[in-house]
Design a protein around this motif. Structure first.
Motif, mmCIF file in Angstrom:
data_model
loop_
_atom_site.group_PDB
_atom_site.id
_atom_site.type_symbol
_atom_site.label_atom_id
_atom_site.label_comp_id
_atom_site.label_asym_id
_atom_site.label_seq_id
_atom_site.Cartn_x
_atom_site.Cartn_y
_atom_site.Cartn_z
ATOM 1 N N ASP A 308 0.831 -1.208 0.000
ATOM 2 C CA ASP A 308 0.000 0.000 0.000
ATOM 3 C C ASP A 308 0.865 1.258 0.000
ATOM 4 O O ASP A 308 0.578 2.233 -0.703
ATOM 5 C CB ASP A 308 -0.920 0.005 1.224
ATOM 6 N N LEU A 309 1.942 1.241 0.799
ATOM 7 C CA LEU A 309 2.824 2.407 0.840
ATOM 8 C C LEU A 309 3.487 2.641 -0.513
ATOM 9 O O LEU A 309 3.486 3.767 -1.033
ATOM 10 C CB LEU A 309 3.904 2.222 1.905
ATOM 11 N N LEU A 310 4.085 1.591 -1.073
ATOM 12 C CA LEU A 310 4.855 1.757 -2.312
ATOM 13 C C LEU A 310 3.947 2.116 -3.482
ATOM 14 O O LEU A 310 4.332 2.914 -4.343
ATOM 15 C CB LEU A 310 5.651 0.487 -2.597
ATOM 16 N N ALA A 311 2.749 1.549 -3.520
ATOM 17 C CA ALA A 311 1.797 1.919 -4.578
ATOM 18 C C ALA A 311 1.371 3.372 -4.426
ATOM 19 O O ALA A 311 1.288 4.120 -5.416
ATOM 20 C CB ALA A 311 0.585 0.999 -4.523
ATOM 21 N N TRP A 312 1.092 3.773 -3.196
ATOM 22 C CA TRP A 312 0.712 5.172 -2.940
ATOM 23 C C TRP A 312 1.839 6.120 -3.311
ATOM 24 O O TRP A 312 1.604 7.178 -3.926
ATOM 25 C CB TRP A 312 0.360 5.328 -1.461
ATOM 26 N N LEU A 313 3.074 5.767 -2.978
ATOM 27 C CA LEU A 313 4.212 6.633 -3.276
ATOM 28 C C LEU A 313 4.398 6.781 -4.782
ATOM 29 O O LEU A 313 4.635 7.896 -5.282
ATOM 30 C CB LEU A 313 5.477 6.070 -2.637
ATOM 31 N N ARG A 392 13.628 -1.613 2.014
ATOM 32 C CA ARG A 392 13.584 -1.462 0.561
ATOM 33 C C ARG A 392 14.238 -0.147 0.179
ATOM 34 O O ARG A 392 14.060 0.875 0.852
ATOM 35 C CB ARG A 392 12.141 -1.516 0.038
ATOM 36 N N THR A 393 15.021 -0.195 -0.879
ATOM 37 C CA THR A 393 15.681 0.979 -1.439
ATOM 38 C C THR A 393 14.945 1.352 -2.710
ATOM 39 O O THR A 393 14.748 0.515 -3.591
ATOM 40 C CB THR A 393 17.159 0.676 -1.727
ATOM 41 N N LEU A 394 14.550 2.619 -2.809
ATOM 42 C CA LEU A 394 13.621 3.046 -3.855
ATOM 43 C C LEU A 394 14.168 4.230 -4.627
ATOM 44 O O LEU A 394 14.736 5.161 -4.043
ATOM 45 C CB LEU A 394 12.278 3.432 -3.221
ATOM 46 N N CYS A 523 7.651 -8.667 -0.515
ATOM 47 C CA CYS A 523 7.491 -7.305 -1.009
ATOM 48 C C CYS A 523 8.360 -7.128 -2.250
ATOM 49 O O CYS A 523 9.520 -7.561 -2.258
ATOM 50 C CB CYS A 523 7.903 -6.304 0.061
ATOM 51 N N PRO A 524 7.840 -6.514 -3.315
ATOM 52 C CA PRO A 524 8.645 -6.323 -4.521
ATOM 53 C C PRO A 524 9.915 -5.526 -4.252
ATOM 54 O O PRO A 524 9.987 -4.714 -3.327
ATOM 55 C CB PRO A 524 7.703 -5.548 -5.449
ATOM 56 N N ILE A 525 10.920 -5.797 -5.078
ATOM 57 C CA ILE A 525 12.200 -5.086 -5.044
ATOM 58 C C ILE A 525 12.234 -4.140 -6.237
ATOM 59 O O ILE A 525 11.877 -4.524 -7.352
ATOM 60 C CB ILE A 525 13.361 -6.093 -5.089
ATOM 61 N N ASP A 526 12.613 -2.897 -5.990
ATOM 62 C CA ASP A 526 12.523 -1.853 -7.017
ATOM 63 C C ASP A 526 13.373 -2.207 -8.242
ATOM 64 O O ASP A 526 14.605 -2.212 -8.182
ATOM 65 C CB ASP A 526 12.963 -0.512 -6.429
ATOM 66 N N ARG A 527 12.717 -2.477 -9.355
ATOM 67 C CA ARG A 527 13.409 -2.901 -10.575
ATOM 68 C C ARG A 527 14.093 -1.738 -11.288
ATOM 69 O O ARG A 527 14.971 -1.957 -12.126
ATOM 70 C CB ARG A 527 12.418 -3.617 -11.502
ATOM 71 N N ARG A 528 13.736 -0.500 -10.940
ATOM 72 C CA ARG A 528 14.382 0.656 -11.566
ATOM 73 C C ARG A 528 15.855 0.755 -11.192
ATOM 74 O O ARG A 528 16.645 1.386 -11.901
ATOM 75 C CB ARG A 528 13.658 1.946 -11.155
#
Length: 576
Positions: A308-313, A392-394, A523-528
């Protein structure tokens, strides 16, 4: 100090229980120096003072303490005994509060000072406490029952099992000084400290299974007293000294965790001491089936909050957001999932703040999120059935190009550790290099351990096992550890990717007993921030399988915009 004939005094961060979190009444190091990190100590002479911190805290310490008063020293590279030899070249007396230091710690200090003419003296009263005139009162939080179905074993069964170990060793009793050991043993939880749901207490466990619990009686209501039963007596903390004077020996004490004061008291009373590890610490670390099931359930709910946090961000973008906004939003999402508390102070760091491994945002340090910078979020929750810890690093918008390579190296190390199989008897020291190998290949490294033990609905940092070059504890089935390599470029950015893993039996071709890791965090890992060309086929296979599992287990639990975000972020890596 002068009134007590002391030339120097040691001020640790620890309380009498050697816990990571200390109550405000025990935060002596913070009061004296202004340093708020979770590890370190100070030594003050009449002319100079030093603050000793490890690599995690050197930047933070320099920012928080007055350099005119305290020299910030790299520990353990700078040994306190060596510093004292220079500070007191003519010898002298160094005082310490024996309730705040373990026997192992004092023994090492005495060894380092041998031949220097410098004496170590255990003081009856702490001179810092005499100067701390506005010291807060001790915290008294209500204790509560931890249900047997979540514990997987009754308190009576636990007491009988540990008591049998004492009898087999020929020991009449054991002094328990770690609140998480006591809370686990008695199937209770507390609220004396933030983040750690333990009952601050001491206990003496007899070889007959009886427990004398030394804690403020006001913490226990009638229902909890009924749960504890007649085999557990509750006595005020000040009665511990009398109990030690009259203890049945041999009494087992852990030199690595028990305060020096307890050893001195028993020696003064002529009671035989059996030095050995806390008898609860290893059984507690080896989670049973019910504890593992609770941890899995807690991690699924926690994964919903993170998604929810990462989608909202991603939907909101960085405009107008700050580090504190991320902290508050994530805690709200976790409350929606039923947390009792967060499991530690959330680390939310952007840009140079993320380069501080244990950064804690304040109103003064709060930075806005900026396009092109890196956001590191290390957080966790305390649930009724489990404890979580995830980093998580974003990328904020487009990934910073110079962070992609180090992030990919960190990810490869995390994957290597996730995939490893190892024979019984292996320690965390044997595995630590697996998480660092790809960073080392680039001439990079990080200044903290790769993993720590985690409690089940208990402390987020739990002994005795860890993944570290300094670990000598064999990894065993049921232990839960963090897997969190990182990289930090001072003044620029910080990277850490963390999952929790549980040790499980693993298949072996020749029948050898092997162990491996089950990943609990979902939790997904940032693919970027990933360079697919730098990954091996095995790396990609693991990452795709992990993301597929996240989609399968968490997809049905999320809703709205989070659903579409989760499906997009968990697609196979080759489908970007």
């Amino acid at each position: 100090m002068s009134d007590r004939g002391l030339d120097a005094f040691i001020v640790p961060r620890a309380d009498a229980h050697q816990g990571e979190y200390v109550a405000d009444a025990d935060a002596r190091l913070r009061w004296l120096t202004g340093f708020t990190g979770s590890a370190g100590f100070a030594i003050a002479t009449t002319r100079t003072a030093g603050l000793f911190v490890d690599g995690r805290y050197k930047v933070q310490a320099r920012a928080q303490v007055d350099p005119a008063q305290f020299s910030v020293l790299d520990w353990p590279a700078t040994k306190p005994s060596d510093w004292l030899r220079e500070a007191l070249p003519q010898g002298g007396t160094v005082g310490f509060d024996p309730w705040l230091h373990t026997r192992k710690e004092i023994k090492a200090m005495r060894s380092g000072l041998e031949g220097s003419g410098i004496a170590l003296l255990a003081t009856d009263q702490n001179p810092l406490d005499a100067a701390w005139t506005d010291r807060p009162a001790p915290a008294i939080g209500a204790a509560r029952l931890h249900p047997d179905d979540l514990a997987g074993e009754t308190a009576m069964e636990k007491r009988d099992r540990i008591a049998a170990d004492l009898r087999e060793a020929g020991q009449k009793s054991a002094l328990l000084t770690l609140p998480d050991s006591i809370s686990w043993l008695l199937n209770i939880r507390g609220s004396d400290l933030p983040r750690n749901p333990v009952v601050q207490s001491f206990a003496i466990l007899g070889d007959d299974g009886h427990v004398a619990l030394f804690a403020d009686p006001a913490k226990f209501d009638d229902a909890l007293r009924g749960h504890l039963g007649n085999a557990v007596t509750i006595e005020p903390p000040e009665q511990l000294i009398t109990a030690l004077d009259n203890a049945a020996g041999p009494m087992r004490l852990d030199p690595a965790t028990a305060p020096e004061a307890a050893f001195l008291r028993l020696e003064l009373s002529g009671i035989s001491i059996a030095s050995g590890s806390d008898p609860v610490i290893l059984p507690k670390a080896r989670k049973n089936a019910a504890e593992l099931a609770g941890m899995r359930d807690a991690h699924r709910r926690d994964a919903v909050a993170m998604a929810d946090l990462l989608a909202w961000l991603d939907a909101h973008g960085p405009d107008g957001l700050t580090e504190i906004d991320i902290v508050e939003k994530l805690e709200n999402f976790r409350r929606d999932q039923g947390i009792l508390d967060i499991s530690f102070d959330t680390i939310s760091g952007v840009g140079p703040n993320a380069a501080l491994p244990h950064y804690r945002v304040t109103r003064d340090s709060n930075r806005p999120l900026v396009e092109g910078e890196i956001l590191l979020v290390d957080s966790g929750g305390q649930y009724i059935d489990g404890t979580t810890d995830i980093t998580r690093t974003l990328a904020i918008g487009r990934a910073r190009p110079d962070a992609i390579g180090p992030n990919t190296a960190v990810l490869r190390g995390m994957i290597a550790l996730s995939r490893v199989r190892f024979p019984t008897g292996v320690t965390g020291a044997h595995l630590d290099a697996l998480a660092r190998q790809f960073l080392w290949a680039e001439g990079l490294d990080f200044d903290h351990g790769t993993g720590h033990g985690v409690g089940a609905a208990l402390c987020v940092h739990e002994g005795p096992a860890r993944i570290s070059r300094a670990s000598d504890v064999a990894l065993q089935e049921g232990m839960i550890l963090s897997n969190e390599p990182g990289y930090y470029r001072e003044g620029a950015f910080g990277i850490r990717i963390e999952n929790l893993v549980a040790i499980q039996p693993a298949e072996a071709e020749d029948g050898r007993e092997m162990l491996g890791f089950e990943t609990l965090t979902l939790c997904p890992i940032d693919r970027r921030l990933i360079d697919p060309a730098a990954l091996s086929p095995d790396d990609i296979a693991w990452l795709d399988a992990y993301h597929a599992r996240v989609a399968t287990e968490i997809g049905p639990l999320v809703s709205g915009d989070t659903t579409a975000w989760l499906m997009r972020e968990t697609r196979p890596l080759g489908r970007d």
